[in-house]
Enzyme design. Structure first.
Site, PDB file in Angstrom:
ATOM      1  N   ASP A   1       0.796  -1.238   0.000  1.00  0.00           N
ATOM      2  CA  ASP A   1       0.000   0.000   0.000  1.00  0.00           C
ATOM      3  C   ASP A   1       0.824   1.282   0.000  1.00  0.00           C
ATOM      4  OD1 ASP A   1      -2.616  -0.955  -0.279  1.00  0.00           O
ATOM      5  OD2 ASP A   1      -2.622  -1.627   1.803  1.00  0.00           O
TER       6      ASP A   1
ATOM      7  N   ASP B   1      -7.406  -3.669  -5.235  1.00  0.00           N
ATOM      8  CA  ASP B   1      -7.084  -2.348  -4.679  1.00  0.00           C
ATOM      9  C   ASP B   1      -5.734  -1.824  -5.195  1.00  0.00           C
ATOM     10  OD1 ASP B   1      -8.446  -4.265  -3.114  1.00  0.00           O
ATOM     11  OD2 ASP B   1      -8.331  -3.075  -1.304  1.00  0.00           O
TER      12      ASP B   1
HETATM   13  N1  GLY Z   1      -7.502  -1.284   0.488  1.00  0.00           N
HETATM   14  C1  GLY Z   1      -8.141  -1.820   1.609  1.00  0.00           C
HETATM   15  C2  GLY Z   1      -9.583  -1.495   1.680  1.00  0.00           C
HETATM   16  O1  GLY Z   1     -10.145  -0.938   0.745  1.00  0.00           O
HETATM   17  O2  GLY Z   1     -10.179  -1.795   2.711  1.00  0.00           O
END
Ligand code: GLY
Length: 403
Positions: free
Chosen positions: A109, A169
């Site tokens: 992330d 994501d």
């Molecule tokens: N990227 C993690 C979420 O959207 O919860």
């Protein structure tokens, strides 16, 4: 006909955009005063965030909100542009320290953390600390590339069989790599981003245009092994935020690659999202829930804000490709989603909440998923950020995006 074409659905007006943006900036200013240099946690508890350290995958959204407030400070009443700049710069220093210390950065992330905070700082003010931190974060991100399967591993120890997967994501983590190649003149970041995008686009969209949240790749052949959910209701259902990451993710994938087929992937994923909204246009946390589930299942308003940003972003490229009618249509759908959030979910009074957008859902446990439950029907910090980003996009149509 798409439900959103129905005359009952109105677009958010310019005056409502200005009002909501002003309210949001006030909330951010108040939060900065109350929290000092601390960061809000990922989600609120009973609508109020608690302050804490720079951690988790979510801290960058707060700094992104501060930069959006900085960019729109003429609306902000008691808070000056310089107030937001000083606060954002202190946060950027915290991000530089975090990446130098390798504190909670062993996951994919880096883009969520470093694009809206440090890339934004560099783009807006030429911040050297922001540039340095974001380049280090890009270096960190590419350590997670798996050549067998050609993807960036999301979580866990590298190469572990039960973590040999990417998640939808991650498409929003990749703009950091494109930016890093542009800044460093080293193509290695972009090359990895492009390989991941290709793998994701080939494997994440299902036949019915819904998407997998997570995709396991075969460690030996590098081919698709199987899909699974973590935060959705169950494996075959469509987690609302995953689908929304797909909407914005296909838009940024197109922005950086100009692959024509991604225009159609965007339409497939977006149309699925829109066609599975309840009649008030406020997504349930999983798109398998529909009208009549209002008492049983919470919403995830952050999904609507993310999808609106994705539609507004892709409208630019549809227009460039001569698809003017499609650009107008998706812009209008985005404004209708935002109108629903404006009417039902925004924080209008600091006594309601110290967040900006209500009724998000971080992770809801079901009998079939693997998530840790938290932040159900609460403010979530990325919901606040994308709501502000969407409003800012409408208020400043030429906005230079942080992603
Ligand atoms: N990227 C993690 C979420 O959207 O919860």
């Amino acid at each position: 006909m798409n439900m959103l074409e129905d005359a009952q659905y109105k677009e958010i007006t310019d005056a409502e955009v200005t009002e909501a943006l002003t309210d949001g900036i006030r909330q951010i200013g108040n939060c900065l005063n109350a929290f000092g240099n601390a960061f809000p946690y990922a989600c609120s508890v009973n609508r109020f965030y608690e302050p804490g350290p720079n951690r988790n995958w979510t801290a960058g959204f707060y700094t992104g909100e501060v930069w959006l407030a900085y960019e729109n400070a003429d609306l902000a009443g008691p808070f000056s542009k310089d107030f937001f700049k000083v606060k954002a710069e202190a946060q950027v220093r915290s991000f530089l320290q975090r990446i130098n210390d390798k504190n909670d950065v062993d996951h994919h992330d880096m883009g969520f953390l470093y694009s809206p905070s440090c890339v934004a700082a560099y783009k807006l003010t030429g911040s050297r600390e922001g540039r340095q931190a974001a380049l280090l974060a890009a270096d960190q991100l590419i350590t997670r590339f798996q050549p067998v399967g050609k993807f960036i591993q999301a979580w866990g120890r590298m190469g572990e069989a039960d973590n040999y997967r990417f998640i939808i994501d991650c498409l929003l983590n990749l703009p950091l790599l494109y930016w890093a190649s542009e800044e460093s003149k080293d193509s290695k970041y972009r090359d990895i981003a492009e390989q991941h995008i290709h793998t994701a686009m080939a494997n994440v969209i299902r036949e019915d245009d819904s998407t997998w949240h997570t995709v396991y790749m075969d460690m030996n052949t590098g081919k698709f092994s199987h899909g699974a959910t973590c935060q959705g209701y169950k494996d075959g259902s469509a987690w609302a935020r995953g689908q929304a990451w797909g909407v914005y993710g296909t838009a940024v994938a197109y922005k950086y690659t100009h692959q024509k087929e991604y225009l159609s992937y965007f339409k497939r994923v977006t149309n699925y999202f829109l066609q599975h909204l309840p009649s008030d246009l406020r997504p349930f946390w999983d798109l398998s829930f529909g009208n009549g589930m209002e008492e049983q299942e919470p919403r995830d308003t952050s999904s609507a804000a993310i999808a609106a940003c994705g539609m507004l972003e892709m409208s630019k490229y549809l227009r460039e490709n001569g698809e003017e009618d499609e650009a107008v249509r998706y812009t209008s759908y985005a404004k209708k989603l935002l109108k629903a959030l404006y009417d039902h979910d925004r924080v209008t009074d600091p006594h309601m909440s110290n967040g900006v957008l209500l009724h998000g859902t971080y992770s809801k446990k079901s009998p079939y998923n693997t998530c840790t439950p938290e932040g159900v029907d609460e403010c979530v910090i990325w919901g606040d950020y994308y709501w502000m980003e969407a409003l800012n996009r409408l208020h400043n149509p030429g906005w230079n995006i942080y992603w």
